[in-house]
Design a protein around this motif. Sequence first.
Motif, mmCIF file in Angstrom:
data_model
loop_
_atom_site.group_PDB
_atom_site.id
_atom_site.type_symbol
_atom_site.label_atom_id
_atom_site.label_comp_id
_atom_site.label_asym_id
_atom_site.label_seq_id
_atom_site.Cartn_x
_atom_site.Cartn_y
_atom_site.Cartn_z
ATOM 1 N N THR A 77 0.851 -1.186 0.000
ATOM 2 C CA THR A 77 0.000 0.000 0.000
ATOM 3 C C THR A 77 0.885 1.233 0.000
ATOM 4 O OG1 THR A 77 -1.875 -1.063 1.109
ATOM 5 C CG2 THR A 77 -1.714 1.316 1.305
ATOM 6 N N TYR A 78 0.597 2.167 -0.895
ATOM 7 C CA TYR A 78 1.399 3.369 -1.049
ATOM 8 C C TYR A 78 0.974 4.451 -0.039
ATOM 9 C CZ TYR A 78 2.507 1.280 -5.634
ATOM 10 O OH TYR A 78 2.901 0.441 -6.655
ATOM 11 N N TYR A 79 1.829 5.420 0.130
ATOM 12 C CA TYR A 79 1.599 6.550 1.038
ATOM 13 C C TYR A 79 1.364 6.085 2.476
ATOM 14 C CZ TYR A 79 1.376 9.141 -3.288
ATOM 15 O OH TYR A 79 1.694 9.680 -4.511
ATOM 16 N N GLY A 140 -10.105 10.524 1.521
ATOM 17 C CA GLY A 140 -9.299 10.396 0.320
ATOM 18 C C GLY A 140 -8.897 8.963 0.013
ATOM 19 N N LYS A 141 -7.973 8.841 -0.926
ATOM 20 C CA LYS A 141 -7.584 7.528 -1.426
ATOM 21 C C LYS A 141 -6.072 7.354 -1.435
ATOM 22 C CE LYS A 141 -11.629 6.839 -4.377
ATOM 23 N NZ LYS A 141 -12.111 6.470 -5.727
ATOM 24 N N THR A 142 -5.679 6.104 -1.500
ATOM 25 C CA THR A 142 -4.288 5.754 -1.715
ATOM 26 C C THR A 142 -4.233 4.815 -2.914
ATOM 27 O OG1 THR A 142 -2.283 4.884 -0.707
ATOM 28 C CG2 THR A 142 -4.345 3.792 -0.106
ATOM 29 N N ILE A 143 -3.114 4.145 -3.092
ATOM 30 C CA ILE A 143 -2.954 3.181 -4.183
ATOM 31 C C ILE A 143 -2.453 1.876 -3.592
ATOM 32 C CG2 ILE A 143 -1.732 2.642 -6.335
ATOM 33 C CD1 ILE A 143 -1.446 5.717 -6.712
ATOM 34 N N CYS A 144 -3.087 0.794 -3.974
ATOM 35 C CA CYS A 144 -2.658 -0.534 -3.527
ATOM 36 C C CYS A 144 -2.105 -1.320 -4.710
ATOM 37 C CB CYS A 144 -3.817 -1.305 -2.914
ATOM 38 S SG CYS A 144 -4.334 -0.687 -1.302
#
Length: 272
Positions: A77-79, A140-144
């Motif tokens: 998972t990013y961030y 908000g969102k992140t990137i997986c």
Amino acid sequence: MKLNIPQFNDKKDLFKYLIANKSELIQLKEANANKHADACTFSSLNDEVTVKAISSNKLPKDDAESGVIYRSVIANTYYWLDSHDDVHVKGTFTKSLNENKSRVRHTHDHVQMITAKVANVLDIYEKSVSWQDLGINKEGKTICLISDSAIKQTYNQQIFDAYKDGEIDQHSVEMIYQKMALAVNDPDQKEEYKEWNNVFPLLGNQEKALALGYFFVQKEAKLKAFSCVVEGSNSLTPTIEPTKAVTPNIEPLKDTQNIDFAKLAKAKLYNN
């Protein structure tokens, strides 16, 4: 790679050390090549990962009789500031996936053996995911980084059973660092403070970053494999367990995971 950074009583002294040794610190990380799991635990981070509504590609139904089950797993998972003091950002594995996704392996415990394979990777991709769907109280969102995997009984009976029973909730990437930067929470360090300001607002665990005062921004890396592990350096790496389908012509409730549909049907609040 977790670096052995000296302890300083004053953050300013820490920042001076990081800036003065930035090139060497980055080279040490790159020289270590592979990034593996370590002793990062849910309890120590006070995290509780509950995947609510993350959808992946449509997977085939499990065929337990033939010894194959299908699961989507979050490999990274990013961030999210991990226990290696790293933050992966948008695009970290994009180039690697475009060039070589067919060779990414799904293994166990980062074992470097042919017999370590536990599944065939049907697809692996980066997907935008809500923080709240990961159980993190942040808008908000992140990137997986998500893999759709066909887990085979013949590869490893113990791992097969563990996935089948929903017991595997941690994964870890095996990667080679390629492009990274140092981010420091110090306005006096213009370049490193700019990196901080670019990434910090997007973090899911900002409190940890503030306490640490710095992190390494992973901008590009070559993905070689990912493994199911006991504890990963990035705690937001669970298995996305299969869920029962909701009738298409009815708007899904926000959180269907803990809803007893049978009781709702009896109460005439939900109709199949």
